[in-house]
Design a protein around this motif. Structure first.
Motif, short mmCIF file in Angstrom:
data_model
loop_
_atom_site.label_atom_id
_atom_site.label_comp_id
_atom_site.label_asym_id
_atom_site.label_seq_id
_atom_site.Cartn_x
_atom_site.Cartn_y
_atom_site.Cartn_z
N TYR A 230 -26.50 6.08 42.28
CA TYR A 230 -25.49 6.46 43.05
C TYR A 230 -24.46 5.12 44.17
CZ TYR A 230 -27.82 10.36 44.73
OH TYR A 230 -28.02 11.83 45.21
N LYS A 231 -23.66 4.87 44.16
CA LYS A 231 -23.14 3.33 44.74
C LYS A 231 -22.68 3.46 46.33
CE LYS A 231 -18.17 4.73 42.91
NZ LYS A 231 -17.45 4.71 41.71
N THR A 232 -22.94 2.33 46.82
CA THR A 232 -22.22 2.28 48.43
C THR A 232 -20.43 2.65 48.12
OG1 THR A 232 -23.82 0.49 48.27
CG2 THR A 232 -21.35 0.77 50.04
N ALA A 233 -20.35 3.06 49.34
CA ALA A 233 -18.72 3.34 48.99
C ALA A 233 -18.19 3.48 51.29
CB ALA A 233 -18.94 5.12 48.57
N TYR A 234 -17.70 3.53 51.57
CA TYR A 234 -16.56 3.67 52.80
C TYR A 234 -15.73 4.30 53.29
CZ TYR A 234 -19.29 -1.24 52.04
OH TYR A 234 -19.88 -2.46 51.80
N ARG A 235 -16.34 5.10 53.87
CA ARG A 235 -15.48 5.80 54.70
C ARG A 235 -15.34 6.05 56.45
NH1 ARG A 235 -19.70 10.54 53.88
NH2 ARG A 235 -21.63 9.49 55.83
N ARG A 236 -14.37 6.46 56.65
CA ARG A 236 -13.73 6.17 58.49
C ARG A 236 -14.03 7.33 58.91
NH1 ARG A 236 -9.78 2.55 60.22
NH2 ARG A 236 -9.18 1.69 58.15
N GLY A 237 -15.43 6.66 60.15
CA GLY A 237 -16.00 8.00 61.00
C GLY A 237 -15.67 8.03 62.53
N LEU A 238 -15.92 8.09 62.95
CA LEU A 238 -15.72 8.25 64.76
C LEU A 238 -17.18 7.98 65.22
CD1 LEU A 238 -12.70 10.89 65.57
CD2 LEU A 238 -12.99 8.73 65.67
N ARG A 239 -17.26 7.65 66.24
CA ARG A 239 -18.42 7.48 66.94
C ARG A 239 -18.23 7.09 68.93
NH1 ARG A 239 -21.66 2.52 64.80
NH2 ARG A 239 -22.33 4.39 62.97
N THR A 240 -19.05 8.04 68.99
CA THR A 240 -18.71 7.97 70.74
C THR A 240 -19.65 7.07 71.66
OG1 THR A 240 -18.84 10.49 70.29
CG2 THR A 240 -19.09 10.11 72.15
N MET A 241 -18.97 6.74 72.00
CA MET A 241 -19.24 6.12 72.94
C MET A 241 -19.08 5.74 74.54
SD MET A 241 -19.85 2.99 70.52
CE MET A 241 -19.89 1.78 71.20
N TYR A 242 -20.15 5.41 75.41
CA TYR A 242 -19.82 5.24 76.89
C TYR A 242 -19.65 4.64 76.90
CZ TYR A 242 -22.15 9.76 74.83
OH TYR A 242 -22.01 10.79 74.65
N ARG A 243 -18.78 4.56 77.88
CA ARG A 243 -18.79 3.37 79.53
C ARG A 243 -18.68 3.87 80.98
NH1 ARG A 243 -12.82 3.59 77.07
NH2 ARG A 243 -11.71 5.08 77.58
N ARG A 244 -18.76 2.89 81.66
CA ARG A 244 -18.73 2.87 83.23
C ARG A 244 -17.60 3.02 84.24
NH1 ARG A 244 -21.97 4.49 86.78
NH2 ARG A 244 -24.34 3.72 86.22
N ARG A 245 -16.84 4.17 84.31
CA ARG A 245 -15.44 4.04 85.03
C ARG A 245 -15.50 3.74 86.65
NH1 ARG A 245 -11.14 2.41 82.70
NH2 ARG A 245 -10.79 4.26 81.03
N SER A 246 -15.20 2.83 87.59
CA SER A 246 -15.00 2.59 88.68
C SER A 246 -13.82 3.18 89.12
CB SER A 246 -15.30 0.99 89.18
OG SER A 246 -16.86 0.42 88.76
N GLN A 247 -14.00 3.99 90.47
CA GLN A 247 -12.75 4.04 90.71
C GLN A 247 -12.70 4.43 92.55
OE1 GLN A 247 -12.63 8.06 88.91
NE2 GLN A 247 -13.88 8.84 90.41
N CYS A 248 -11.82 4.52 93.22
CA CYS A 248 -12.60 4.66 94.74
C CYS A 248 -13.10 5.94 94.80
CB CYS A 248 -10.88 4.28 95.13
SG CYS A 248 -10.68 2.97 95.38
N HIS B 62 -18.72 6.63 87.43
CA HIS B 62 -18.96 7.47 86.49
C HIS B 62 -18.82 6.89 85.39
CE1 HIS B 62 -14.47 8.00 86.49
NE2 HIS B 62 -14.88 8.85 85.08
N TRP B 63 -19.77 7.79 84.18
CA TRP B 63 -20.10 7.21 82.88
C TRP B 63 -19.13 8.36 82.31
CZ3 TRP B 63 -21.71 3.13 81.07
CH2 TRP B 63 -23.30 2.44 81.87
N GLU B 64 -18.68 7.92 81.63
CA GLU B 64 -16.81 8.56 80.23
C GLU B 64 -17.63 8.00 79.07
OE1 GLU B 64 -13.03 7.66 81.72
OE2 GLU B 64 -13.27 5.88 80.79
N SER B 65 -17.22 9.35 79.00
CA SER B 65 -17.00 9.09 77.27
C SER B 65 -15.54 8.93 76.30
CB SER B 65 -17.62 10.27 75.95
OG SER B 65 -16.87 11.34 76.58
N TYR B 66 -15.34 8.20 74.81
CA TYR B 66 -14.18 8.20 74.33
C TYR B 66 -14.98 7.48 72.41
CZ TYR B 66 -16.18 3.02 74.49
OH TYR B 66 -16.66 1.76 74.48
N ALA B 67 -14.07 7.98 71.97
CA ALA B 67 -14.13 7.70 70.70
C ALA B 67 -13.75 6.77 70.22
CB ALA B 67 -13.69 9.23 69.72
N VAL B 68 -14.69 5.91 69.00
CA VAL B 68 -14.29 4.50 68.48
C VAL B 68 -14.01 5.31 66.86
CG1 VAL B 68 -14.99 2.77 67.94
CG2 VAL B 68 -14.71 3.34 70.20
#
Length: 105
Positions: free
Chosen positions: A75-93, A35-41
């Motif tokens: 305007y000047k380029t600045a940086y910030r931390r953000g959360l991105r949702t990623m997806y992965r396929r998880r195998s299970q019995c 199944h596909w599951e999401s996680y935050a990076v």
């Protein structure tokens, strides 16, 4: 260059993590379900940060030696931390089976 290197390192970490999670069970085993599951990076992202830029121009103000103060938004380029949702396929019995090594029994 540092941002590009950071992206390559992040992609490598994600890829190795995905390979570890998806290859723990034998995918050819008919008793393996997935199944596909999401996680935050946490990522570092760039954005345009506005600031007030002060400049001077010639004008008719004799008290300020014909020099007037003006403002403009830049305007000047600045940086910030953000959360991105990623997806992965998880195998299970599949239901009714349990994990034994790389197989579901």
């Amino acid at each position: 260059v540092a941002r590009m290197l950071f992206r390559w390192i992040l992609k490598g970490i994600i890829l190795s993590f995905l390979l570890k999670t998806t290859l723990s069970l034998n995918p050819d085993d008919p008793n393996v379900c997935s199944h596909w599951e999401s996680y935050a990076v946490t990522v570092q992202e760039s954005y345009a940060h506005p600031f007030d830029q002060i400049y001077y121009t010639r004008c008719t103000d004799i008290l300020n030696w014909f020099k007037c103060t003006r403002h403009r938004i830049s305007y000047k380029t600045a940086y910030r931390r953000g959360l991105r949702t990623m997806y992965r396929r998880r195998s299970q019995c599949c239901p009714g089976y349990y994990e034994s090594g790389d197989y579901c029994i």
